[in-house]
Design an enzyme around this catalytic site. Structure first.
Site, PDB file in Angstrom:
ATOM      1  N   GLU A  33       1.030  -1.069   0.246  1.00 34.63           N
ATOM      2  CA  GLU A  33       0.176   0.077  -0.068  1.00 34.63           C
ATOM      3  C   GLU A  33       1.164   1.576   0.031  1.00 34.63           C
ATOM      4  O   GLU A  33       0.623   2.426  -0.904  1.00 34.63           O
ATOM      5  CB  GLU A  33      -0.834  -0.334   1.292  1.00 34.63           C
ATOM      6  N   LEU A  76      11.524   5.667  -7.549  1.00 30.94           N
ATOM      7  CA  LEU A  76      10.233   5.055  -7.000  1.00 30.94           C
ATOM      8  C   LEU A  76       9.649   6.945  -6.737  1.00 30.94           C
ATOM      9  O   LEU A  76       8.491   6.804  -6.925  1.00 30.94           O
ATOM     10  CB  LEU A  76       9.791   4.399  -5.789  1.00 30.94           C
ATOM     11  N   TYR A 116      -6.949   6.654   3.662  1.00 30.93           N
ATOM     12  CA  TYR A 116      -6.691   5.469   2.957  1.00 30.93           C
ATOM     13  C   TYR A 116      -5.986   3.943   3.293  1.00 30.93           C
ATOM     14  O   TYR A 116      -6.058   3.091   3.695  1.00 30.93           O
ATOM     15  CB  TYR A 116      -6.156   6.366   1.890  1.00 30.93           C
ATOM     16  N   ASP A 134      -9.577   6.276  -2.484  1.00 32.03           N
ATOM     17  CA  ASP A 134      -8.092   6.637  -3.289  1.00 32.03           C
ATOM     18  C   ASP A 134      -8.597   7.517  -4.323  1.00 32.03           C
ATOM     19  O   ASP A 134      -9.811   7.599  -4.858  1.00 32.03           O
ATOM     20  CB  ASP A 134      -7.375   5.541  -3.589  1.00 32.03           C
TER      21      ASP A 134
END
Length: 356
Positions: A33, A76, A116, A134
């Site tokens: 996540e 990333l 979230y 989201d």
DNA sequence: AAGTCGGGGGA
DNA sequence: TCCCCAGACTT
């Protein structure tokens, strides 16, 4: 059959086979996540696999150094995610005996876990009835129910969270959440949604009013700043001078080169005369090689960058500067643009060595 | 409430 | 180019 049931039914037939969907391990779900925050599944997937292989448990993660985590995170983006994960992993190791929390109330306290992610982990791991919201869920709800409240206003965020809670299938919150997001990612896409094959289109307000391209509504706020970076490449036989980035700027915790930021930067302007440059390298600074300007685009910044190779050593060192063996350079986490420059540069050096 | 944090991919 | 991506944190 209601809206949510239809999506779940669609999900069972059309879901992608993703590795984090085969587990109820809260640590593994957390890993996926956080990696996927503001990141496409295709981009995050290889990082997830590498992280899980390197750190099979949260204690393994906690025992890593920040340098190791950031190195694995390299490329990333949003590197504070990795730094926050390390803080959370160490807290779980030290205060939770290595047992990753599974309840929303405990998860929401942890660094890097917001509404979230707490809803996602608790619903996927133990089927706690928390609705995730989201980017996918905003879009699906806005279109299906025809909500034109901006999704990034305070009012809108509250409204969509309420709506998501109402729609939530309390019998199977985990599957329901997965289905909402998968549907948004695969079928109800931002551009060119596949309404032609959509099974809920007859109930969809946006489809009925031909408003899919107008929804969801988003207030635009992004102001892009231009910044001008002069990077100095200083090589002392087998070593290169590097800089560790600290403070509240971009790329915190990563490594770049000695940097002088200027208020402008053109192909021809003279940097040797800059006071900061003279302070670092002395008045007799000699430029061995200047590379062409490069542009590097981030969400809120446009960077104009010039790399310059300098002869000799600096006469003044910043506290965050240090020499590293070129053989050891691969261990440092580098911003994309720095990584690209250095790999290109040293490849060139190698080739010229071979041709001599 | 607004600003900030990366990098990639699609149209 | 612009927009968006399994958002969260700081100011």
């Amino acid at each position: 059959m209601n809206f949510a049931n239809q999506l779940v039914q669609w999900y069972h037939v059309n879901k992608r086979d993703l590795p984090w969907r085969h587990t109820t391990n809260a640590y593994i779900i957390w890993l996926s996540e956080v990696i996927l925050q503001q990141t496409r599944v295709e981009q995050g997937l290889p990082y997830f696999n590498r992280f899980l292989a390197a750190y099979p448990t949260v204690t393994d993660f906690a025992n890593a150094s920040e340098d190791e985590i950031l190195k694995l995170w390299q490329g990333l983006g949003y590197y504070s995610r990795g730094r926050n994960m390390l803080k959370t992993a160490r807290l779980v190791r030290d205060e939770y005996k290595g047992n990753f929390p599974e309840s929303y109330q405990e998860l929401i306290k942890l660094k890097g876990i917001g509404e979230y992610t707490a809803a996602a982990i608790s619903s996927f791991a133990v089927n706690e009835a928390r609705a995730v919201v989201d980017g996918n869920v905003y879009r699906v709800l806005a279109r299906y129910f025809g909500v034109d409240e901006p999704i990034n206003s305070t009012k809108g965020k509250k409204l969509f969270q309420q709506l998501a809670d109402e729609v939530l299938d309390k019998e199977q919150p985990g599957i329901h959440n997965q289905a909402m997001m998968e549907f948004g990612a695969v079928l109800c896409k931002p551009k060119n949604p596949a309404c032609g094959i959509c099974m809920v289109r007859l109930g969809c307000e946006a489809f009925k009013t031909n408003a899919t391209t107008q929804l969801p509504v988003k207030l635009k706020t992004v102001k892009v700043k231009e910044r001008f970076f002069n990077y100095f490449l200083i090589i002392d036989s087998s070593r290169i001078l590097m800089n560790k980035r600290t403070g509240n700027d971009i790329w915190t915790g990563l490594y770049d080169l000695p940097l002088v930021e200027t208020s402008t930067l053109t192909e021809t302007n003279e940097i040797v005369t800059l006071p900061e440059v003279k302070a670092y390298f002395g008045p007799t600074l000699e430029i061995e090689e200047a590379f062409g300007l490069q542009k590097h685009v981030l969400t809120h910044q446009r960077l104009i960058i010039r790399f310059v190779k300098v002869k000799g050593k600096p006469v003044h060192f910043e506290p965050d500067w240090f020499y590293v063996d070129i053989e050891e350079l691969h261990k440092l986490a580098l911003p994309k643009i720095i990584f690209k420059f250095l790999t290109n540069f040293f490849k060139f050096e190698n080739n010229s060595l071979f041709s001599n």
